[in-house]
Design an enzyme around this catalytic site. Structure first.
Site, PDB file in Angstrom:
ATOM      1  N   HIS A  81      -3.840   6.064   3.459  1.00 56.44           N
ATOM      2  CA  HIS A  81      -4.485   4.848   2.966  1.00 56.44           C
ATOM      3  C   HIS A  81      -3.843   3.587   3.542  1.00 56.44           C
ATOM      4  O   HIS A  81      -4.531   2.670   4.005  1.00 56.44           O
ATOM      5  CB  HIS A  81      -4.417   4.841   1.442  1.00 56.44           C
ATOM      6  CG  HIS A  81      -5.251   3.807   0.761  1.00 56.44           C
ATOM      7  ND1 HIS A  81      -4.818   2.519   0.551  1.00 56.44           N
ATOM      8  CD2 HIS A  81      -6.496   3.879   0.236  1.00 56.44           C
ATOM      9  CE1 HIS A  81      -5.762   1.842  -0.089  1.00 56.44           C
ATOM     10  NE2 HIS A  81      -6.792   2.649  -0.293  1.00 56.44           N
ATOM     11  N   SER A 135     -11.011  -0.856  -0.899  1.00 57.70           N
ATOM     12  CA  SER A 135      -9.748  -0.855  -0.160  1.00 57.70           C
ATOM     13  C   SER A 135      -9.970  -1.125   1.315  1.00 57.70           C
ATOM     14  O   SER A 135      -9.087  -1.646   1.999  1.00 57.70           O
ATOM     15  CB  SER A 135      -9.047   0.502  -0.311  1.00 57.70           C
ATOM     16  OG  SER A 135      -8.409   0.622  -1.545  1.00 57.70           O
ATOM     17  N   ASP A 157       0.846  -1.189   0.000  1.00 50.47           N
ATOM     18  CA  ASP A 157       0.000   0.000   0.000  1.00 50.47           C
ATOM     19  C   ASP A 157       0.886   1.245   0.000  1.00 50.47           C
ATOM     20  O   ASP A 157       1.997   1.216  -0.536  1.00 50.47           O
ATOM     21  CB  ASP A 157      -0.934  -0.031   1.218  1.00 50.47           C
ATOM     22  CG  ASP A 157      -2.276   0.621   0.936  1.00 50.47           C
ATOM     23  OD1 ASP A 157      -2.301   1.831   0.682  1.00 50.47           O
ATOM     24  OD2 ASP A 157      -3.297  -0.080   0.976  1.00 50.47           O
TER      25      ASP A 157
END
Length: 767
Positions: A208, A540, A130
């Site tokens: 994220h 996600s 990620d």
């Protein structure tokens, strides 16, 4: 390397030697060069050009990552010993209540299956590819953790002298060679360019990566919430697992070469579960470096979970289609962040992540944007609350009603705040977007539907001195739930329709988890708020929920293969909602397996599935042969020393002997059925229940029309643990017109305790 694994890698390399298209334009681009022999590759390429740069060396698959003029790709393909030239491409990155919604908690207390059977994932390592990780997040404290055993990874801080790992966050690495190729560097996202600080550190400068990793394996953190809402104890699915971060995503996106390098590093380091909340448009497996890397990971015993994509509800938009990947869609929980506008003894219901107007219940003057226009602004601009469109003299101390559109939803609140307003009601416009979103507004706000706002607008127009207030609250037990998110990508599988994708759905809407305080809470340039926990939506977010569940299963069943873990999650999933109806889509209609796959995950049941569908390296090799039968048998003698050893028997694709739908997959999808006649698919299941001498009986739910399903035999008897039994599923066309569209049914094996369900999808359509 075992012979089965060598056969699988050989089959995949043969698969890669099929024809690949290359771009026509000439530019310095990156690619993967697959070779029969790595020892002489520099001399080989020198015969074509000396203008290239080596990015990565992938000994695992006898390949190198190169930056080279893409006009030379065809010439490279013609070199002796070159098996494939695969262009690089850009991928994109796609909490406090979700685990109770998933049944692992009751009344805030962990159930025995979570705490004792799976030990909160203790002993498992979850890797995450990620945007990096925030090492200072409370979710990654190492309280109570001892030194890890069998871990081969490292903490590569790069040029970040303050970055530290610990006994919880045991690894952090970053991979950036691919994304720095000029072709990607010239693609800024929302005006932002790559920066060297981000490129040379494993730290998360996006938020994220911290969010996804903490969802999968973050520890217990009390009092976590987002902007004062949704407060509770944050934790991941495997809160006692150790975690490792593999940064391969940056502002421009994620180079597939960087992702491939990250996957190989994670496997070498010793992760047990790999979570990838990244994706790109669906591509042939031979051109998909993520599919290649994850196949290697699965062969090495690593369970791989990936997001389905955020391009829904468009049919055929699902990505990460390889059958060795567990692909996850996104759906809602039974929690809502409600925010209502109260006026004249009426209430307009909406949503928001902001607070109530204070003092609670105190009325404030209200005004519509169209009545608050500045002197030099049009009514159209002020209705939309565009920057500079509101007159502070008219807005000061008031709640402003703005219409959605043109500028961002949160930006409208900033416009109200800059004009000295105290709150905002955001109304959807007539004929515009219908969804209402819980945003982290900068003022107390309520986002409401057009139909809800109609009465409010009439009140403003008919009352000389309108007043009202905004009240925000967290709601639990909301029905129906789960509901498929409109953004969640949908099937059918556009590469191999015989493999149903997505595989399952999981919570992916309004998920609260750890965030990086290196960046603002939103992507908006005017937002300077920093938060340790944030609420984000997307596949996600659903992907790491399932990665956390995979960690629990691995902790309880450490000897299970990735395919067995995937099967346990898929066959125990539920297709029902909390209102005793079926899972619905964003319109309120019943959803189909193209939205949710096998269903909504049920981690408690997945820990004890009863039966599992295991998939061996030979199964995957035969699948690859059936997808694209290779004519390159002459290459096998050259490849044998690399993949199966000089004395091993060669694997050969048996043309026509195997079909994609016969892969031993936990769901069943059959396309291109004959309009008259029958098609039979094969499956086998393994008994992993608590004891021998079990008998499973099958129940068939027939499609509404078009196809009739028959299972033979109808009973499976097991005399010992790990015994396997085979069965067939016959699909008979009974209405060719109805079968021309997709029809849906299911089969379910049960011993009275376990329910092992597989969806069935069938159509006469081809491709």
């Amino acid at each position: 390397m075992g012979r089965g694994g060598r056969v699988l890698l050989l089959a995949f390399v043969l698969f890669l030697t099929s024809h690949l298209t290359t771009p026509a334009s000439a530019a310095m681009k990156s690619c993967l060069l697959v070779l029969s022999d790595l020892t002489s590759w520099p001399a080989l390429i020198a015969g074509v050009t000396n203008q290239y740069k080596q990015l990565y060396l992938f000994k695992e698959i006898s390949a190198i990552g190169l930056q080279i003029d893409d006009s030379l790709f065809p010439a490279l393909e013609q070199l002796p010993g070159v098996l494939a030239v695969i262009p690089d491409r850009l991928h994109k990155v796609q909490t406090t209540h979700s685990w109770e919604f998933l049944g692992l908690e009751s009344g805030g207390e962990p159930k025995n299956e979570w705490k004792y059977d799976a030990k909160f994932g203790e002993g498992v390592v979850i890797g995450n590819v990620d945007t990096g990780v925030s090492p200072t997040s409370e979710s990654f404290r190492d309280d109570g953790f001892g030194a890890p055993s069998g871990w081969c990874g490292k903490c590569d801080s790069g040029k970040d002298s303050t970055f530290r790992c610990n006994k919880k966050l045991i690894g952090a690495r970053f991979f950036n060679a691919g994304v720095q190729v000029p072709d990607f560097l010239d693609q800024p996202v929302e005006g932002k360019q790559l920066n060297q600080t981000d490129l040379n550190s494993p730290r998360d400068y996006d938020g994220h990566g911290s969010h996804t990793l903490s969802t999968a394996g973050g520890g217990f953190v009390q009092g976590a919430g987002a902007f004062g809402r949704g407060s509770g104890t944050a934790k991941g699915g495997s809160p006692r697992a150790r975690v490792a971060s593999y940064k391969a995503c940056y502002t421009a996106g994620c180079s597939s070469l960087d992702i491939l390098a990250a996957i190989f590093a994670a496997v070498e380091d010793g992760v047990h579960v790999l979570s990838l909340s990244v994706g790109a448009p669906a591509a042939d497996y031979a051109a998909d470096l993520m599919a290649i890397g994850t196949l290697y990971a699965v062969h090495k015993g690593v369970a791989v979970v990936a997001s389905a994509g955020n391009s829904g509800p468009q049919p055929g938009s699902v990505t990460n289609l390889a059958p060795w990947i567990l692909t996850v869609g996104a759906s809602t929980m039974d929690r809502d962040f409600a925010a209502d506008a109260v006026f004249d003894n009426s209430t307009v219901k909406g949503r928001s992540l902001s607070a109530s107007t204070l003092p609670a219940g105190q009325p404030y003057p209200m005004i519509s944007g169209q009545d608050a226009s500045a002197a030099d602004q049009s009514i159209d601009n002020s209705t939309l609350c565009l920057p500079g469109s509101l007159d502070p003299a008219k807005v000061r101390g008031k709640i402003v009603v703005c219409t959605r559109g043109a500028n961002g939803r949160v930006e409208k609140g900033l416009v109200v705040k800059q004009a000295s307003g105290v709150g905002m009601v955001l109304c959807n416009g007539a004929g515009g977007a219908v969804d209402i979103i819980a945003d982290p507004h900068l003022v107390p706000a309520a986002h409401c539907s057009y139909s809800q706002c109609e009465d409010l607008l009439k009140y403003l127009q008919s009352t000389e001195f309108p007043v009202g207030y905004i009240t925000a609250r967290d709601e639990l037990g909301v029905k129906p739930a789960p509901v498929m998110a409109d953004f969640s990508s949908r099937g059918p599988n556009t590469i191999t329709p015989q493999i149903l994708k997505p595989d399952v759905t999981a919570p992916g809407v309004d998920v609260i988890a750890a965030y990086s305080e290196e960046v603002p809470a939103t992507d908006l340039p005017f937002d300077d708020r920093r938060v340790p926990y944030n609420m984000v939506s997307g596949t996600s977010m659903s992907c790491p929920h399932v990665a956390g569940i995979a960690g629990l299963i691995k902790a309880k069943h450490p000897d299970w293969s990735p395919a067995m873990i995937k099967s346990a999650i898929m066959t125990t999933a539920s297709t029902g909602g909390n209102d005793d109806g079926q899972i619905r889509d964003e319109t309120g209609a019943a959803a189909t397996p193209f939205s949710y796959g096998s269903g909504h995950v049920n981690p408690v049941r997945a820990l004890d599935p009863g039966l599992v569908y295991d998939t061996t390296p030979y199964d995957y090799a035969n699948f690859l042969c059936s997808v694209r039968p290779t004519q390159t048998q002459s290459l096998i003698p050259l490849l044998l020393p690399l993949f199966v050893g000089a004395n091993a028997n060669p694997f050969r694709c048996s043309l026509g002997a195997y079909r994609p739908e016969d892969l031993n997959y936990p769901s069943i999808s059959a396309a291109c059925l004959s309009r008259s006649g029958t098609t039979t698919v094969k499956r086998r299941v393994r008994n992993v229940g608590a004891g021998p001498w079990l008998q499973y009986n099958v129940t068939v739910v027939q499609p509404a029309a078009g196809v009739r399903i028959t299972v033979q035999p109808g009973t499976l008897s097991f005399g010992k643990i790990n015994e396997e039994k085979e069965f067939t599923v016959k699909l008979e066309i009974c209405d060719a017109t109805a079968a021309a569209g997709y029809v849906f049914g299911s089969i379910e094996w049960s011993d009275g305790k376990h329910r092992v369900r597989s969806p069935v999808v069938a159509t006469t359509k081809c491709g």
